[in-house]
Design an enzyme around this catalytic site. Structure first.
Site, mmCIF file in Angstrom:
data_model
loop_
_atom_site.group_PDB
_atom_site.id
_atom_site.type_symbol
_atom_site.label_atom_id
_atom_site.label_comp_id
_atom_site.label_asym_id
_atom_site.label_seq_id
_atom_site.Cartn_x
_atom_site.Cartn_y
_atom_site.Cartn_z
ATOM 1 N N ASN A 186 4.828 6.327 5.483
ATOM 2 C CA ASN A 186 3.602 6.705 5.108
ATOM 3 C C ASN A 186 2.382 6.519 6.067
ATOM 4 O O ASN A 186 1.383 6.608 5.901
ATOM 5 C CB ASN A 186 3.074 5.941 3.895
ATOM 6 N N PRO A 243 0.819 -1.224 -0.125
ATOM 7 C CA PRO A 243 -0.203 -0.079 0.092
ATOM 8 C C PRO A 243 0.799 1.160 -0.146
ATOM 9 O O PRO A 243 0.156 2.280 -0.290
ATOM 10 C CB PRO A 243 -0.658 -0.043 1.356
ATOM 11 N N THR A 244 2.165 1.321 0.059
ATOM 12 C CA THR A 244 2.828 2.618 0.217
ATOM 13 C C THR A 244 3.304 3.338 -1.164
ATOM 14 O O THR A 244 3.015 2.518 -2.081
ATOM 15 C CB THR A 244 4.106 2.275 1.014
ATOM 16 N N CYS A 245 3.566 4.435 -0.886
ATOM 17 C CA CYS A 245 4.027 5.461 -2.166
ATOM 18 C C CYS A 245 5.443 4.816 -2.368
ATOM 19 O O CYS A 245 6.154 5.935 -2.787
ATOM 20 C CB CYS A 245 3.864 6.665 -1.758
ATOM 21 N N ASP A 246 5.805 3.737 -2.343
ATOM 22 C CA ASP A 246 7.131 3.343 -3.113
ATOM 23 C C ASP A 246 7.052 2.308 -4.026
ATOM 24 O O ASP A 246 6.431 1.167 -3.625
ATOM 25 C CB ASP A 246 7.978 2.777 -1.904
#
Ligand SMILES: *Cc1c(COP(=O)(O)O)cnc(C)c1O
Length: 377
Positions: A367, A323-326
């Site tokens: 995040n 789910p992270t922005c990476d």
């Protein structure tokens, strides 16, 4: 595996958010399986695999010893009821002041793989027992430990002679064949190396007493793995072949094999989408990913069994991501993962075999996500 106890816990407690549930009955069974398969080897549980206090307390009460990588882990093992003589400091890379702290806590068994580390130990823990780690090739391991730890056997001889000269007790040889080792005969070559180190040192009047055979015992993920029994038989045959009737004291350090199959992560599908109308594979985003505890999916090394409530339905290959922005937070993409066509946003999934190397790998507040919660039942 998802045991009935874990199912009941999830059904009644309904914990919110991703979480790990560990069934201590499975840990107990694993401990007994190791003890039965390798009755002459002392078990040093590798604390880093899962340092939950309940796990450590159970293992301490069953008579396990503990392999610790640092002072904090040593303190956890002591708090769980282990005495200092049941604890090894198995990291080959230690600060001198940490060696001194461990020594002050009564720890007397240290790993080395270099002259430089021997010097630190001789100053900070004078007279302590040391064992030298030799390199292995990691061939056959799904999570190889490669070249970071250990030295070639010839250097191990020199390191142990040096330790002896500096007043330490040169006690033995260690190795780790690589984690998730699926070949039962992988210990053979390392035991042959260990024997050569024993012989070289004996010629110089130094009589080693112990071989630390490390971890590497696997957990069943998608494919079956050999039993503890099969490893025990193969390892004992190699000990006999190389050491004859003078088998030294031996240690095993299971981490993954002790706790991996005892844990299940409950997660949730947050989004299912495509990158274009004619995209071949759907993207399934979970509320847990590489930074939430599933770090061992790096390079898709460990492929966890994932169960859904729709497992009887038709399956199709999917990308699975966290789910992270990476953008590195993708679990399986090179090898697509079959999931039910009917899988829906909001569905719960169970990620099995996650009792080892998950909570300790989860990031804090990346995040804004909480670290992976654990329930030990
Ligand atoms: C991590 C580690 C272990 C445990 O390895 P597993 O493959 O999880 O069994 C054992 N010994 C040492 C020194 C380790 O670093």
């Amino acid at each position: 595996m998802t045991t009935q106890r874990i199912r009941d816990f999830l059904a009644t407690r309904r914990p919110d958010g991703p979480c790990l549930v560990v069934d201590l009955d499975v840990v107990r069974d694993n401990f007994h399986a190791f003890r039965h398969a390798m009755p002459d080897s002392a078990i040093y549980y590798a604390v880093k695999a899962n340092p939950a206090p309940e796990v450590l307390r159970l293992l301490a009460s069953l008579g396990s010893n503990f392999d610790c990588a640092g002072v904090a882990e040593i303190e956890m093992a002591l708090d769980a009821g282990a005495t200092a003589e049941r604890i090894s400091y198995g990291n080959t890379i230690k600060k001198e002041r940490d060696i001194a702290r461990a020594h002050a806590l009564g720890i007397n068994l240290f790993a080395v793989d270099s002259h430089e580390e021997v010097e630190k130990i001789s100053r900070a823990a004078p007279g302590a027992r040391v064992f030298c780690r030799v390199l292995t090739d990691g061939e056959g391991a799904e999570w190889p430990l490669s070249r970071k730890f250990g030295c070639v056997p010839q250097m191990a001889v020199d390191v142990l002679v040096y330790a002896h000269q500096l007043g330490l007790e040169s006690y033995g040889v260690s190795f780790h064949v690589g984690s998730q080792m699926t070949k039962v005969d992988a210990w053979d070559a390392a035991l042959a190396d260990a024997k050569r180190v024993f012989v070289s040192l004996a010629k110089q009047g130094i009589h080693l007493q112990m071989v630390n055979m490390g971890g590497g015992f696997p957990t069943k993920y998608l494919r079956d793995v050999p039993s503890a029994e099969a490893y025990g038989k193969a390892i004992f045959a190699s000990l006999r072949a190389h050491f004859g009737n003078q088998i030294p004291h031996t240690i095993i350090e299971p981490g993954r094999g002790m706790v991996g199959n005892a844990g299940v992560i409950k997660a949730e599908v947050v989004l299912i989408s495509k990158k274009s109308d004619n995209d071949a594979a759907r993207w399934v985003f979970l509320d847990i990913g590489k930074f939430g505890g599933l770090a061992e999916t790096m390079d898709e090394a460990i492929r966890y069994p994932i169960r859904t409530v729709r497992d009887g339905d038709e399956m199709e290959p999917c990308v699975i991501a966290g789910p992270t922005c990476d953008s590195a937070d993708v679990l399986y993409e090179k090898n697509l993962y079959p999931l039910p066509v009917s899988l829906t946003i909001g569905d719960e999934v169970l990620i099995e075999g996650t009792g080892a190397y998950t909570t300790t790998y989860s990031a804090v507040a990346f995040n804004g996500f909480d670290p992976l919660k654990a329930y030990i039942i």
